[in-house]
Design a protein around this motif. Structure first.
Motif, PDB file in Angstrom:
ATOM      1  N   MET A   1       9.158   8.755   0.056  1.00  0.00           N
ATOM      2  CA  MET A   1       9.584   7.363  -0.171  1.00  0.00           C
ATOM      3  C   MET A   1       9.199   6.978  -1.596  1.00  0.00           C
ATOM      4  O   MET A   1       8.057   7.106  -2.015  1.00  0.00           O
ATOM      5  CB  MET A   1       8.887   6.437   0.820  1.00  0.00           C
ATOM      6  N   GLU A   2      10.136   6.541  -2.349  1.00  0.00           N
ATOM      7  CA  GLU A   2       9.891   6.217  -3.742  1.00  0.00           C
ATOM      8  C   GLU A   2       9.324   4.820  -3.868  1.00  0.00           C
ATOM      9  O   GLU A   2       9.626   3.922  -3.093  1.00  0.00           O
ATOM     10  CB  GLU A   2      11.196   6.310  -4.535  1.00  0.00           C
ATOM     11  N   SER A   3       8.471   4.624  -4.841  1.00  0.00           N
ATOM     12  CA  SER A   3       7.884   3.310  -5.075  1.00  0.00           C
ATOM     13  C   SER A   3       8.914   2.387  -5.678  1.00  0.00           C
ATOM     14  O   SER A   3       9.732   2.790  -6.506  1.00  0.00           O
ATOM     15  CB  SER A   3       6.671   3.443  -6.015  1.00  0.00           C
ATOM     16  N   GLN A   4       8.861   1.106  -5.235  1.00  0.00           N
ATOM     17  CA  GLN A   4       9.779   0.102  -5.745  1.00  0.00           C
ATOM     18  C   GLN A   4       9.071  -0.848  -6.722  1.00  0.00           C
ATOM     19  O   GLN A   4       9.489  -1.969  -6.912  1.00  0.00           O
ATOM     20  CB  GLN A   4      10.352  -0.705  -4.559  1.00  0.00           C
ATOM     21  N   CYS A   5       7.988  -0.368  -7.305  1.00  0.00           N
ATOM     22  CA  CYS A   5       7.195  -1.230  -8.183  1.00  0.00           C
ATOM     23  C   CYS A   5       7.787  -1.329  -9.581  1.00  0.00           C
ATOM     24  O   CYS A   5       7.462  -2.248 -10.321  1.00  0.00           O
ATOM     25  CB  CYS A   5       5.760  -0.692  -8.276  1.00  0.00           C
ATOM     26  N   HIS A   6       8.611  -0.339  -9.950  1.00  0.00           N
ATOM     27  CA  HIS A   6       9.257  -0.356 -11.281  1.00  0.00           C
ATOM     28  C   HIS A   6       8.209  -0.497 -12.390  1.00  0.00           C
ATOM     29  O   HIS A   6       8.294  -1.354 -13.267  1.00  0.00           O
ATOM     30  CB  HIS A   6      10.276  -1.496 -11.381  1.00  0.00           C
ATOM     31  N   GLY A   7       7.185   0.381 -12.358  1.00  0.00           N
ATOM     32  CA  GLY A   7       6.188   0.379 -13.423  1.00  0.00           C
ATOM     33  C   GLY A   7       5.003  -0.499 -13.148  1.00  0.00           C
ATOM     34  O   GLY A   7       4.017  -0.413 -13.880  1.00  0.00           O
ATOM     35  N   HIS A   8       5.026  -1.344 -12.101  1.00  0.00           N
ATOM     36  CA  HIS A   8       3.906  -2.192 -11.739  1.00  0.00           C
ATOM     37  C   HIS A   8       3.326  -1.699 -10.437  1.00  0.00           C
ATOM     38  O   HIS A   8       4.055  -1.300  -9.517  1.00  0.00           O
ATOM     39  CB  HIS A   8       4.327  -3.650 -11.607  1.00  0.00           C
ATOM     40  N   ALA A   9       2.037  -1.753 -10.313  1.00  0.00           N
ATOM     41  CA  ALA A   9       1.371  -1.308  -9.102  1.00  0.00           C
ATOM     42  C   ALA A   9       1.670  -2.273  -7.964  1.00  0.00           C
ATOM     43  O   ALA A   9       1.758  -3.495  -8.159  1.00  0.00           O
ATOM     44  CB  ALA A   9      -0.134  -1.206  -9.333  1.00  0.00           C
ATOM     45  N   CYS A  10       1.839  -1.713  -6.762  1.00  0.00           N
ATOM     46  CA  CYS A  10       2.069  -2.570  -5.597  1.00  0.00           C
ATOM     47  C   CYS A  10       0.793  -3.341  -5.274  1.00  0.00           C
ATOM     48  O   CYS A  10      -0.271  -3.071  -5.840  1.00  0.00           O
ATOM     49  CB  CYS A  10       2.517  -1.731  -4.410  1.00  0.00           C
ATOM     50  N   ALA A  11       0.915  -4.280  -4.386  1.00  0.00           N
ATOM     51  CA  ALA A  11      -0.240  -5.113  -4.046  1.00  0.00           C
ATOM     52  C   ALA A  11      -1.370  -4.280  -3.452  1.00  0.00           C
ATOM     53  O   ALA A  11      -2.551  -4.547  -3.704  1.00  0.00           O
ATOM     54  CB  ALA A  11       0.189  -6.201  -3.066  1.00  0.00           C
ATOM     55  N   ALA A  12      -1.031  -3.246  -2.666  1.00  0.00           N
ATOM     56  CA  ALA A  12      -2.061  -2.414  -2.056  1.00  0.00           C
ATOM     57  C   ALA A  12      -2.810  -1.607  -3.108  1.00  0.00           C
ATOM     58  O   ALA A  12      -4.052  -1.559  -3.115  1.00  0.00           O
ATOM     59  CB  ALA A  12      -1.426  -1.487  -1.022  1.00  0.00           C
ATOM     60  N   CYS A  13      -2.066  -0.952  -4.009  1.00  0.00           N
ATOM     61  CA  CYS A  13      -2.713  -0.149  -5.042  1.00  0.00           C
ATOM     62  C   CYS A  13      -3.471  -1.026  -6.039  1.00  0.00           C
ATOM     63  O   CYS A  13      -4.543  -0.643  -6.524  1.00  0.00           O
ATOM     64  CB  CYS A  13      -1.659   0.696  -5.767  1.00  0.00           C
ATOM     65  N   ILE A  39      -4.073  -8.732   1.132  1.00  0.00           N
ATOM     66  CA  ILE A  39      -5.512  -9.000   1.310  1.00  0.00           C
ATOM     67  C   ILE A  39      -5.793  -9.452   2.750  1.00  0.00           C
ATOM     68  O   ILE A  39      -6.752  -9.001   3.386  1.00  0.00           O
ATOM     69  CB  ILE A  39      -5.993 -10.055   0.300  1.00  0.00           C
ATOM     70  N   ALA A  40      -4.947 -10.345   3.283  1.00  0.00           N
ATOM     71  CA  ALA A  40      -5.140 -10.836   4.645  1.00  0.00           C
ATOM     72  C   ALA A  40      -4.972  -9.713   5.666  1.00  0.00           C
ATOM     73  O   ALA A  40      -5.772  -9.575   6.610  1.00  0.00           O
ATOM     74  CB  ALA A  40      -4.151 -11.959   4.929  1.00  0.00           C
ATOM     75  N   VAL A  41      -3.923  -8.852   5.486  1.00  0.00           N
ATOM     76  CA  VAL A  41      -3.685  -7.754   6.420  1.00  0.00           C
ATOM     77  C   VAL A  41      -4.799  -6.711   6.309  1.00  0.00           C
ATOM     78  O   VAL A  41      -5.278  -6.172   7.319  1.00  0.00           O
ATOM     79  CB  VAL A  41      -2.301  -7.123   6.159  1.00  0.00           C
ATOM     80  N   HIS A  42      -5.216  -6.426   5.100  1.00  0.00           N
ATOM     81  CA  HIS A  42      -6.284  -5.445   4.887  1.00  0.00           C
ATOM     82  C   HIS A  42      -7.597  -5.912   5.507  1.00  0.00           C
ATOM     83  O   HIS A  42      -8.347  -5.113   6.093  1.00  0.00           O
ATOM     84  CB  HIS A  42      -6.461  -5.201   3.381  1.00  0.00           C
ATOM     85  N   LYS A  43      -7.866  -7.196   5.399  1.00  0.00           N
ATOM     86  CA  LYS A  43      -9.102  -7.742   5.965  1.00  0.00           C
ATOM     87  C   LYS A  43      -9.107  -7.651   7.489  1.00  0.00           C
ATOM     88  O   LYS A  43     -10.155  -7.426   8.105  1.00  0.00           O
ATOM     89  CB  LYS A  43      -9.262  -9.196   5.520  1.00  0.00           C
TER      90      LYS A  43
END
Length: 202
Positions: A1-13, A39-43
């Motif tokens: 699955m390719e990243s859809q960040c287009h050069g920006h890190a996703c919220a998780a990374c 952050i809410a899901v990770h918590k």
């Protein structure tokens, strides 16, 4: 699955301070703009449980729906740490039960009013037929008695017409009016007879 960040890190990374790879499994579901959602899901769930949940589904639509569900539950827990999503479910169930009871009550009222309207219509028809028979009997009696019907039958008519005890005293008033009219008529006839006798003597 390719990243859809287009050069920006996703919220998780970005939250984990690591480089977002092109095959990052969380990038399609947590773009850079959904930092607070992650952050809410990770918590509440943790990264390992998030990945496990996503990988348990095959279709992309089911994966997205599972992530949306986790985000909703995490926001509900953040807003209500005690009740969380469970409290929302209970509130919705109570609302459904309340409106079902209201609908049942409205249907019962409609049925009751239909029954009352039907009974009232039948009673009106029966009263109309009964009034016609009483009127016909009154006309027959009036032809036999030139001064009206027998006043002693008013109580019987009251029973026949279904008058209540509160309305029966009105019959006394009708008796008085009838007797006054009958007395006046008799007096007028007596005066007329006397006048005829006087004219004959003259």
């Amino acid at each position: 699955m390719e990243s859809q960040c287009h050069g920006h890190a996703c919220a998780a990374c970005k939250y984990q301070r690591r480089k977002c790879k092109p095959d990052c499994p969380l990038a399609p579901y947590f773009p850079p703009s959904s930092h607070r959602d992650f952050i809410a899901v990770h918590k509440l769930f943790g990264v390992s449980n998030i990945l496990k949940t996503i990988r348990s589904f095959d279709s992309p639509a089911a994966k997205q729906a599972s992530v949306n569900t986790m985000i909703f539950q995490a926001k509900a827990r953040a807003a209500d740490p005690v009740g969380g999503c469970h409290r929302i479910i209970l509130i919705l169930k109570n609302q459904i039960l309340f409106y079902q009871n209201q609908l049942h009550l409205v249907r019962q009222h409609l049925l009751l009013h239909k029954l009352l309207a039907s009974q009232f219509s039948h009673k009106l028809d029966a009263d109309a037929d009964e009034d016609d028979s009483v009127f016909a009997k009154g006309n027959h009696d009036s032809r036999q008695q030139p001064y009206g019907c027998d006043t002693d039958s008013l109580d019987k008519q009251a029973v026949t017409l279904g008058l209540s005890e509160d309305t029966k005293p009105l019959l006394g008033v009708f008796d008085d009016i009838f007797m006054d009219s009958k007395t006046r008529l008799l007096e007028d006839e007596e005066v007329e007879e006397e006048h005829k006798d006087t004219s004959t003597i003259k």
